[in-house]
Design a protein around this motif. Sequence first.
Motif, mmCIF file in Angstrom:
data_model
loop_
_atom_site.group_PDB
_atom_site.id
_atom_site.type_symbol
_atom_site.label_atom_id
_atom_site.label_comp_id
_atom_site.label_asym_id
_atom_site.label_seq_id
_atom_site.Cartn_x
_atom_site.Cartn_y
_atom_site.Cartn_z
ATOM 1 N N ILE A 74 0.842 -1.200 0.000
ATOM 2 C CA ILE A 74 0.000 0.000 0.000
ATOM 3 C C ILE A 74 0.879 1.252 0.000
ATOM 4 O O ILE A 74 0.621 2.212 -0.739
ATOM 5 N N LEU A 191 -8.543 3.778 1.017
ATOM 6 C CA LEU A 191 -8.405 2.387 1.462
ATOM 7 C C LEU A 191 -9.581 2.094 2.380
ATOM 8 O O LEU A 191 -9.761 2.772 3.392
ATOM 9 N N LEU A 317 -8.329 -1.000 -2.226
ATOM 10 C CA LEU A 317 -7.577 0.225 -2.487
ATOM 11 C C LEU A 317 -8.138 0.817 -3.776
ATOM 12 O O LEU A 317 -8.120 0.180 -4.827
#
Length: 321
Positions: A74, A191, A317
Motif C-alpha cells: 500500500i 483504502l 484500495l
Amino acid sequence: MSAEPLEIYLEEQDLGRSLRDDVRTGLTARPKWLPPKWFYDARGSELFEEITRLPEYYPTRAERSVLQRRAGEIAELTGAKTLIELGSGSSEKTRLLLDAFTRRGGLGTFVPLDVSVSALRQSTAQIATDYPGLRVRGIVGDFTRHLDRLPTGGRRLVIFLGGTIGNLLPAERAGFLAAMRASLEPGDWLLIGTDLVKDPSIVVPAYDDAAGVTAEFNRNVLRVVNRELGADFDPEAFAHVALWDPEREWIEMRLRAERPVRARVLDLDVEFAAGEELRTEVSAKFRPEGIAAELVAAGFTAREFWTDADGLFGVTLARAA
C-alpha cells in the motif's frame, strides 16, 4: 515532534443537539430505531475493544492480517504524503501502515478524524511520540459531515477501516462515498475495509457472543440516553437480538422489550409493548463486485482488492478518478 492542537469542528453542544434529534426522530418512528454512533461513550468504547478480542469476532483479526501482509505494498502503490484516517479511535491497526510508510519514507503528515476529543487527544499524543518525524493533526469531526475540512495538497491516502461503512444504509453509503470523492483530488487514494458476505453461522455469533459482551454493548445506548438526556430507561428490560437479513445481506442488532416498558425522555413518553424491538445497528456485508461498483459509481477506480487467508474480510484500495 508533539501533536498539533486539535482542530475542533464538533463541539459538545453539537453532539448534544445531534443526540436529541436522533432520539426524538428514532423513538417516534415505526419501527423505533437509534443510530449506532451513540454506543460509543467511554464505557461503550471499552466494551467494543473487548468485543474485538472475543473468539467469535473475526473482523478485527481478519482485517489486521490483511494490513500486516499488504501495508508495504500500500505504501509503495500510493506513495502518499498525507495519511488521513476516518473514525480513527485508537488508530491501532493504522500503526501497521505508519510503520510501512516510515520504512519507505516520504510520509509527512498523519490526520486522524474522530468525534471524541479525549480519545483523539490521547491517540495523537501517543502517535506523535512514537513517530517523531511525523506531523500529527487531529480533527474532531463527524466523517458524514466534515470531509470538507480535510487538509488539501500533496498525495493523500484516506483510510476507513473496521467495516464501519457497513453501518450506513445504502443511500447513506452512496452519499458518503460521493462526498468522499468530492473532497479528494484526482489521483488521491482511498483504502476501505469491508466485512464480506459469508455463512450466517459465522456472522451471527460475531454479533451475539457467548459471554454477552455484545449484549452489554447494545444496551449501552440506553445508558447513554439516560445519562445525557435524563431519561429513565431500564436497560435490563431489553434483550439483545442479532438477526441476519438474507435479502439485504446485513446483520441487524436490536433491543427487544421483554415486558411492557414506559420511559420518559425529553418531552416524550416512550412506550414499548412486550416483544417490541428497537433497531440499534445495521452492519452490511459486502461482495467484492458490489463494493467495487459502489466505488465506481462515486467516481473512484478500484485498483486492488485483498482478503485474509479465510476470505472473511476485504480491503479495497481505490483511486479518485
